[in-house]
Design an enzyme around this catalytic site. Sequence first.
Site, PDB file in Angstrom:
ATOM      1  CE  LYS A   1       6.929   3.546 -13.079  1.00 24.06           C
ATOM      2  NZ  LYS A   1       5.503   3.734 -12.819  1.00 24.06           N
TER       3      LYS A   1
HETATM    4  O1  G3P Z   1       2.864   2.543 -11.893  1.00 23.87           O
HETATM    5  C1  G3P Z   1       2.966   1.174 -11.737  1.00 23.87           C
HETATM    6  C2  G3P Z   1       1.828   0.609 -11.007  1.00 23.87           C
HETATM    7  O2  G3P Z   1       1.780   0.914  -9.691  1.00 23.87           O
HETATM    8  C3  G3P Z   1       0.783  -0.144 -11.695  1.00 23.87           C
HETATM    9  O3  G3P Z   1      -0.308  -0.502 -10.892  1.00 23.87           O
HETATM   10  O4  G3P Z   1      -2.590  -1.269 -10.479  1.00 23.87           O
HETATM   11  O5  G3P Z   1      -1.851  -0.850 -12.837  1.00 23.87           O
HETATM   12  O6  G3P Z   1      -1.002  -2.818 -11.577  1.00 23.87           O
HETATM   13  P1  G3P Z   1      -1.493  -1.418 -11.484  1.00 23.87           P
END
Ligand code: G3P
Length: 215
Positions: free
Chosen positions: A83
């Site tokens: 990533k």
């Molecule tokens: O890994 C990326 C992601 O899905 C982040 O999610 O909920 O932290 O915005 P969030």
Amino acid sequence: MEIFIDTADIEEIRDAAAMGVIDGVTTNPSLVAKTGRPFKDVLVDICEVVDGPISAEVVATDYDGIVTEARSLAAMHENIVVKVPLIAEGLKAVRTLTNEGIRTNVTLCFSVTQGLLAAKAGATYISPFIGRVDDISGSGMEVVEQLVTVYRNYGLGTKVLAASIRHPLHVVQASMIGADVATIPHKVIHQLLKHPLTDIGLERFLADAKKIPNG
Ligand code: G3P
């Protein structure tokens, strides 16, 4: 649509994997920090449980640092997808890594223009963050829709991985739009499964089953 689980918690991953519903895993530094365990230990455990793409994020922000970290992560297991943040140095690294056959997931995407450049750089996956755009009164799903359309228009091979999913409706909308993958938190995977009529129906069947005479 493929379903990945968005967590670094090995028990959550085991639970979803046992149901047979996940095709891969995505992690990020915040999710790994929550486990309180060393990054590489977490990755080793995940690779033992899931036989599918497992996203592991670099923390370097310069080209050399990103490429070095990415090579080391990719060398850990064939399922590791690196990533990389959507910044200029990140895209330079993605081009190099793609040329070396290392798969990438370009993260922190908030616009179709960013996603177009990531695809040109050769990203395997692009991660538009839905919930974080919704959080600031935008439409995260609009970015997913635009990416799906633009990639389709020009036959770009990068897969749209809907990320930052907060609730079941995000999953429904992403699948209607035609996102290739949705990465979903463990809690939301269970929300997808639940229906009150299933619970009520099961309760009734079990109560009636007790009334059946023994034969
Ligand atoms: O890994 C990326 C992601 O899905 C982040 O999610 O909920 O932290 O915005 P969030």
